[in-house]
Design an enzyme around this catalytic site. Structure first.
Site, PDB file in Angstrom:
ATOM      1  N   GLY A  35       0.677   7.599   1.258  1.00  0.00           N
ATOM      2  CA  GLY A  35       2.658   7.852   0.773  1.00  0.00           C
ATOM      3  C   GLY A  35       1.746   7.875  -0.573  1.00  0.00           C
ATOM      4  N   THR A  36       0.747   6.958  -1.481  1.00  0.00           N
ATOM      5  CA  THR A  36       0.901   7.021  -2.466  1.00  0.00           C
ATOM      6  C   THR A  36       0.314   8.206  -2.641  1.00  0.00           C
ATOM      7  OG1 THR A  36       0.566   4.237  -2.067  1.00  0.00           O
ATOM      8  CG2 THR A  36      -0.178   5.281  -4.191  1.00  0.00           C
ATOM      9  N   ASN A  82      12.159   0.184   1.154  1.00  0.00           N
ATOM     10  CA  ASN A  82      11.881   0.058   2.275  1.00  0.00           C
ATOM     11  C   ASN A  82      11.681  -1.689   2.569  1.00  0.00           C
ATOM     12  OD1 ASN A  82      10.322  -0.071  -0.486  1.00  0.00           O
ATOM     13  ND2 ASN A  82       8.848  -1.362   0.230  1.00  0.00           N
ATOM     14  N   GLN A  85       9.381   6.029   4.085  1.00  0.00           N
ATOM     15  CA  GLN A  85       9.939   4.696   5.393  1.00  0.00           C
ATOM     16  C   GLN A  85      11.150   5.353   6.223  1.00  0.00           C
ATOM     17  OE1 GLN A  85       9.391   1.644   6.055  1.00  0.00           O
ATOM     18  NE2 GLN A  85       8.338   0.700   4.909  1.00  0.00           N
ATOM     19  N   HIS A 137       0.912   5.904   8.997  1.00  0.00           N
ATOM     20  CA  HIS A 137       0.777   4.367   9.393  1.00  0.00           C
ATOM     21  C   HIS A 137       2.369   3.645   9.346  1.00  0.00           C
ATOM     22  CE1 HIS A 137       1.157   1.758   5.414  1.00  0.00           C
ATOM     23  NE2 HIS A 137       1.172   2.732   5.558  1.00  0.00           N
ATOM     24  N   THR A 167     -13.009  17.854   2.603  1.00  0.00           N
ATOM     25  CA  THR A 167     -12.210  18.187   3.845  1.00  0.00           C
ATOM     26  C   THR A 167     -11.604  17.249   4.382  1.00  0.00           C
ATOM     27  OG1 THR A 167     -14.936  18.392   3.179  1.00  0.00           O
ATOM     28  CG2 THR A 167     -14.778  18.344   5.742  1.00  0.00           C
ATOM     29  N   CYS A 213       6.288 -16.332  -4.001  1.00  0.00           N
ATOM     30  CA  CYS A 213       5.897 -17.800  -4.077  1.00  0.00           C
ATOM     31  C   CYS A 213       4.639 -18.279  -4.514  1.00  0.00           C
ATOM     32  CB  CYS A 213       5.995 -18.522  -3.202  1.00  0.00           C
ATOM     33  SG  CYS A 213       8.274 -18.486  -2.949  1.00  0.00           S
TER      34      CYS A 213
HETATM   35  C1  LIG Z   1       8.648   3.850   1.014  1.00  0.00           C
HETATM   36  C2  LIG Z   1       7.041   3.556   0.335  1.00  0.00           C
HETATM   37  N1  LIG Z   1       6.904   4.865  -0.308  1.00  0.00           N
HETATM   38  C3  LIG Z   1       5.213   4.701  -0.434  1.00  0.00           C
HETATM   39  C4  LIG Z   1       4.704   3.665   0.699  1.00  0.00           C
HETATM   40  C5  LIG Z   1       2.787   3.715   0.149  1.00  0.00           C
HETATM   41  O1  LIG Z   1       2.411   4.149   1.282  1.00  0.00           O
HETATM   42  P1  LIG Z   1       0.792   4.176   1.609  1.00  0.00           P
HETATM   43  O2  LIG Z   1       0.769   2.939   2.432  1.00  0.00           O
HETATM   44  O3  LIG Z   1       0.730   5.899   3.076  1.00  0.00           O
HETATM   45  O4  LIG Z   1      -0.034   4.380   0.034  1.00  0.00           O
HETATM   46  C6  LIG Z   1       5.243   3.160   1.059  1.00  0.00           C
HETATM   47  C7  LIG Z   1       4.358   1.917   2.231  1.00  0.00           C
HETATM   48  O5  LIG Z   1       4.357   0.740   2.196  1.00  0.00           O
HETATM   49  C8  LIG Z   1       6.492   2.711   1.760  1.00  0.00           C
HETATM   50  O6  LIG Z   1       6.849   1.804   1.887  1.00  0.00           O
END
Ligand SMILES: Cc1ncc(COP(=O)(O)O)c(C=O)c1O
Length: 375
Positions: free
Chosen positions: A69-70, A149, A177, A199, A235, A320
């Site tokens: 996702g990142t 999330n 999410q 994941h 690749t 915390c």
């Molecule tokens: C809303 C959201 N975006 C992006 C990500 C990031 O995804 P990744 O861990 O596959 O890079 C997450 C993961 O926690 C997420 O909850």
């Protein structure tokens, strides 16, 4: 251990592990090779692309595999910024985005881009009209997450997309999410870009995908050879790609999300019985992911509640440290009072959660009620 942290990551579905196994153990060819060993892997990648397209209701050619996702979010945000830099330098996002959206935006700020962070209400929801109101002639992208999330609140993406379309602005949603938990059909959402993370879908880490609407070309994040039709060099990690394809196929099959919701609500009811007024829902009561229950244990510290239940896996919503306590950025944006936010815990159920597990979790958390003192 009782695992109620599916929003953090998910167990790998045995059917997914089975599908990827031959690509780890036996097949090793490069999908770009023209010989039969390479072609075999190319076919596996193509099949997976069609499976992801099936989940999104799009063409396979609109699916780009990423590392997660990142990367997908970075690809869109930086790619659009670069491609449309002569048209404008204004991007609209929200105050409740994941760091995978926030930080590419902050990076762009350092290069002269202007980012508008549209605020949310107390449930974590962003108002579609407020997003529409921020559109300017130099706006090049709107990026609002599909589901939050930390608290599960669902954003009105289809409505926001209408404002974007009317103004001719590209629309991205981070569906990391929501994918697999609710529908992420791209035409229903009206988006031009959509990101997912494998994941969160009972697929191993390190694979994700990005939807790029047909006809849109943006600068890639990775420059190199011409993989993914020139959109993502490197690749293809075939085993991961196959895993995501299988995960998408499973997620696309008709699923009874009401069972997930039932378990989530059973947990909520059990907590209310044990903790009474001291357990407070954080997030939207209805417009919420069916698997997510975030609560604040009033006057307690979330980490201490979880420490009293060492066999329970869930997430806390506040940092915390010995010297200081800090609400999460999302809880701050939602203006959750500190007395609730410091006690925040996110429970997220999923495909393999059972009623017996939920009941055990309730028992543990009920016992914690008398063990954890107020801060
Ligand atoms: C809303 C959201 N975006 C992006 C990500 C990031 O995804 P990744 O861990 O596959 O890079 C997450 C993961 O926690 C997420 O909850």
């Amino acid at each position: 251990m009782i695992y109620l942290d599916y929003n953090a990551s998910t167990p790998v579905d045995p059917a997914v592990a089975e599908a990827m196994k031959p690509h780890i153990e036996r097949y090793f060819g490069n999908p770009s090779s023209s010989h039969s060993i390479g072609r075999h892997e190319r076919e596996a990648v193509d099949r997976a692309r069609a499976q992801v397209a099936g989940l999104w209701g799009c063409q396979p050619s609109e699916v780009v595999f990423t590392s997660g996702g990142t990367e997908a979010n970075n690809h869109v945000i930086k790619g659009v910024a670069h491609t449309l830099r002569d048209r404008g330098k204004h991007i609209i996002t929200s105050t409740v985005e994941h760091p995978a959206t926030m930080n590419p935006c902050r990076f762009l700020e350092a290069y002269g881009y202007e980012i508008t962070y549209v605020p949310c209400d107390a449930t974590g929801m962003v108002d579609a009209a407020a997003v529409g109101h921020e559109i300017r002639p130099d706006t090049i992208l709107i990026s609002i997450m599909h589901a939050q999330n930390e608290v599960g609140t669902m954003q009105p993406i289809a409505e926001i997309s209408e404002y974007a379309r009317e103004a001719g602005v590209w629309m991205h949603t981070d569906a990391a999410q929501s994918c697999g938990k609710v529908s992420t059909r791209v035409d229903d959402l009206g988006v031009d870009f959509l990101s997912i993370a494998g994941h969160k879908l009972c697929v191993p880490k390190g694979i994700g995908a990005l939807y790029i609407r047909h006809g849109i070309e943006i600068e890639p994040l990775h420059h190199g050879a011409g993989h993914e039709s020139g959109r993502r060099a490197g690749t293809e990690p075939v085993a991961g790609v196959v895993a995501l394809g299988k995960g998408a196929e499973i997620a696309a099959a008709p699923t009874d999300h009401s069972e997930t919701e039932r378990l989530r609500d059973r947990l909520h009811a059990g907590l209310k019985e044990a903790w009474g007024e001291d357990v407070v829902l954080i997030g939207h009561a209805e417009q919420r992911l069916p698997n997510t229950l975030t609560v604040g244990f009033r006057g307690r510290i979330g980490a201490e509640v979880l420490a009293a239940c060492p066999e329970l896996c869930a997430s806390t919503g506040a940092a915390c440290h010995a010297s200081q306590r800090k609400r999460s950025d999302v809880m701050t944006a939602m203006n959750v009072p500190e007395v609730i936010a410091f006690g925040a815990v996110r429970f997220s159920v999923g495909r393999f959660s059972t009623e017996a597990e939920v009941d055990q979790a309730i028992e543990m958390l009920a016992a914690a009620a008398s063990q954890v003192s107020t801060a």
